[in-house]
Design an enzyme around this catalytic site. Structure first.
Site, mmCIF file in Angstrom:
data_model
loop_
_atom_site.group_PDB
_atom_site.id
_atom_site.type_symbol
_atom_site.label_atom_id
_atom_site.label_comp_id
_atom_site.label_asym_id
_atom_site.label_seq_id
_atom_site.Cartn_x
_atom_site.Cartn_y
_atom_site.Cartn_z
ATOM 1 N N PRO A 2 0.795 -1.208 0.000
ATOM 2 C CA PRO A 2 0.000 0.000 0.000
ATOM 3 C C PRO A 2 0.834 1.267 0.000
ATOM 4 O O PRO A 2 1.900 1.332 0.600
ATOM 5 C CB PRO A 2 -0.791 -0.099 1.302
ATOM 6 C CG PRO A 2 -0.077 -1.085 2.136
ATOM 7 C CD PRO A 2 1.027 -1.693 1.361
ATOM 8 N N GLU A 3 0.307 2.262 -0.670
ATOM 9 C CA GLU A 3 0.868 3.612 -0.662
ATOM 10 C C GLU A 3 -0.099 4.490 0.128
ATOM 11 O O GLU A 3 -1.076 3.997 0.687
ATOM 12 C CB GLU A 3 1.049 4.107 -2.103
ATOM 13 C CG GLU A 3 1.816 3.107 -2.974
ATOM 14 C CD GLU A 3 2.012 3.549 -4.405
ATOM 15 O OE1 GLU A 3 2.118 4.758 -4.636
ATOM 16 O OE2 GLU A 3 2.057 2.682 -5.286
ATOM 17 N N LYS A 59 3.228 6.365 4.951
ATOM 18 C CA LYS A 59 2.603 5.042 4.845
ATOM 19 C C LYS A 59 2.473 4.363 6.210
ATOM 20 O O LYS A 59 2.164 3.182 6.280
ATOM 21 C CB LYS A 59 3.433 4.164 3.904
ATOM 22 C CG LYS A 59 3.547 4.738 2.480
ATOM 23 C CD LYS A 59 4.501 3.931 1.614
ATOM 24 C CE LYS A 59 4.810 4.692 0.330
ATOM 25 N NZ LYS A 59 5.880 4.015 -0.449
ATOM 26 N N HIS A 92 -1.140 -17.142 6.973
ATOM 27 C CA HIS A 92 -0.597 -15.785 6.899
ATOM 28 C C HIS A 92 -1.076 -14.888 8.032
ATOM 29 O O HIS A 92 -0.845 -13.685 8.023
ATOM 30 C CB HIS A 92 -0.934 -15.158 5.550
ATOM 31 C CG HIS A 92 -0.477 -15.986 4.399
ATOM 32 N ND1 HIS A 92 0.834 -16.412 4.265
ATOM 33 C CD2 HIS A 92 -1.141 -16.506 3.351
ATOM 34 C CE1 HIS A 92 0.947 -17.145 3.177
ATOM 35 N NE2 HIS A 92 -0.233 -17.221 2.605
ATOM 36 N N ARG A 115 3.983 -11.818 2.987
ATOM 37 C CA ARG A 115 5.441 -11.775 2.873
ATOM 38 C C ARG A 115 6.150 -11.455 4.188
ATOM 39 O O ARG A 115 7.386 -11.446 4.218
ATOM 40 C CB ARG A 115 5.838 -10.774 1.779
ATOM 41 C CG ARG A 115 5.396 -11.261 0.416
ATOM 42 C CD ARG A 115 5.692 -10.269 -0.680
ATOM 43 N NE ARG A 115 7.116 -10.181 -0.971
ATOM 44 C CZ ARG A 115 7.629 -9.370 -1.898
ATOM 45 N NH1 ARG A 115 6.841 -8.574 -2.589
ATOM 46 N NH2 ARG A 115 8.900 -9.354 -2.126
ATOM 47 N N ARG A 267 13.207 -0.553 -9.378
ATOM 48 C CA ARG A 267 11.747 -0.598 -9.438
ATOM 49 C C ARG A 267 11.262 -0.554 -10.878
ATOM 50 O O ARG A 267 11.718 0.267 -11.677
ATOM 51 C CB ARG A 267 11.129 0.593 -8.674
ATOM 52 C CG ARG A 267 11.678 0.830 -7.290
ATOM 53 C CD ARG A 267 11.526 -0.350 -6.348
ATOM 54 N NE ARG A 267 10.167 -0.801 -6.207
ATOM 55 C CZ ARG A 267 9.264 -0.265 -5.405
ATOM 56 N NH1 ARG A 267 9.606 0.752 -4.649
ATOM 57 N NH2 ARG A 267 8.042 -0.726 -5.337
#
Length: 284
Positions: A2-3, A59, A92, A115, A267
């Site tokens: 997320p940004e 963030k 998760h 992750r 990126r």
DNA sequence: CATCATACCTGTTCGC
DNA sequence: TGCGAACAGGTATGAT
């Protein structure tokens, strides 16, 4: 993942669910998410504390409880889910907070992270203003002080690709890979343009597009490309507004040229080689 | 110092 | 279909 717009969406959603609720139990399945503290002190510090407010800086989500702040960064895949029935943890699921409201009605705040990159810090209220990860963040894109003049000063000595500079959270906080590509496309600036060479006209355009794109993305509850959800099954819909991100090989929406993809500081970077052509571009 | 590569993790997609 | 490589909304860290 997320940004700024996605984190802000999560903040607004959770705010409507957990404010005034008290943590009465915490189950930890993967403790490396928790930084600078073992899981026992994490639990004992938070038990019987009540959520009073949720802030966001860049963030980061900042959950305010009585005299303590739970500072969370979701990194790529961190997610909070809220349930009124206790869910079974999946592979998760890393933390489950059991919450109680005034009537002692239970609910559950679950942290999932495929992750496992996400981070959580506990910061005392007296220390929140000097907490380094937050203190070093740059200006927010929607701050009224962020103007073309401000960027002119900020970029003055930065002989670096504008893409890299916009991703640097210590310069401007909250922009990530999707929105930087979108903003540069909207402003018709090549991502490899050196920040200190941007013209006043380009800086004005950059500020305008940055504010518009971020504002619209928040209104649209974020962008769901792969996996972003702001609670289980709650997706954003800003993906419908993307013009370059994820569209390499497709036609530019302005000029029909095939969009190119390259790599800038590691990126993936998608851009239109015509609309975002560098001035005096003699090479490559 | 600045810059780069690498690490942290797992899942999905891409190319042969 | 299989299998490894590359890639994914991010950032901290250690090496150069």
């Amino acid at each position: 993942m997320p940004e700024l717009p996605e984190v802000e969406t999560v903040r607004r959603y959770l705010k409507s669910k957990i404010i005034d609720k008290t943590i009465i139990d915490i189950e930890i399945y993967y403790s490396k998410i928790i930084k600078e503290m073992n899981e026992v002190s994490f639990v004992t510090t938070l038990i019987n504390k009540k959520f009073t407010k949720i802030d966001r800086t860049g963030k980061y989500l900042i959950f305010k409880l009585d005299e303590i702040n739970l500072v969370v960064h979701l990194r790529m895949e961190g997610k909070f889910f809220y349930y009124s029935e206790k869910p079974g943890p999946n592979k998760h699921t890393h933390l489950i907070f059991t919450l109680a409201d005034k009537e002692n009605q239970l609910s559950y705040l679950v942290y999932n992270d495929v992750r496992k990159f996400g981070t959580m810090h506990l910061v005392k209220e007296a220390e929140i203003n000097t907490f380094e990860p937050l203190q070093k963040l740059g200006i927010e894109p929607l701050d009224s002080q962020l103007t073309a003049d401000y960027l002119k000063q900020l970029f003055k000595t930065l002989q670096k690709d504008i893409k890299e500079v916009l991703l640097d959270q210590t310069k401007i906080s909250g922009l990530g890979n999707i929105y930087v590509d979108e903003i540069l496309f909207a402003a018709k600036i090549n991502p490899r343009t050196k920040a200190d060479t941007l013209t006043n006209r380009q800086l004005k355009q950059l500020v305008k597009n940055m504010k518009e794109i971020i504002t619209k993305a928040i209104q649209n509850q974020g962008t769901t490309i792969r996996t972003f959800t702001f609670s289980e099954d709650q997706k954003g819909h800003n993906q419908n507004n993307l013009k370059v991100y994820g569209r390499a090989g497709e036609n530019c929406m302005n000029c029909q040229t095939i969009l190119k993809k390259t790599k800038i500081t590691g990126r993936g970077t998608t851009y239109c080689p015509v609309c975002q052509k560098e001035k005096n571009d003699n090479c490559n």
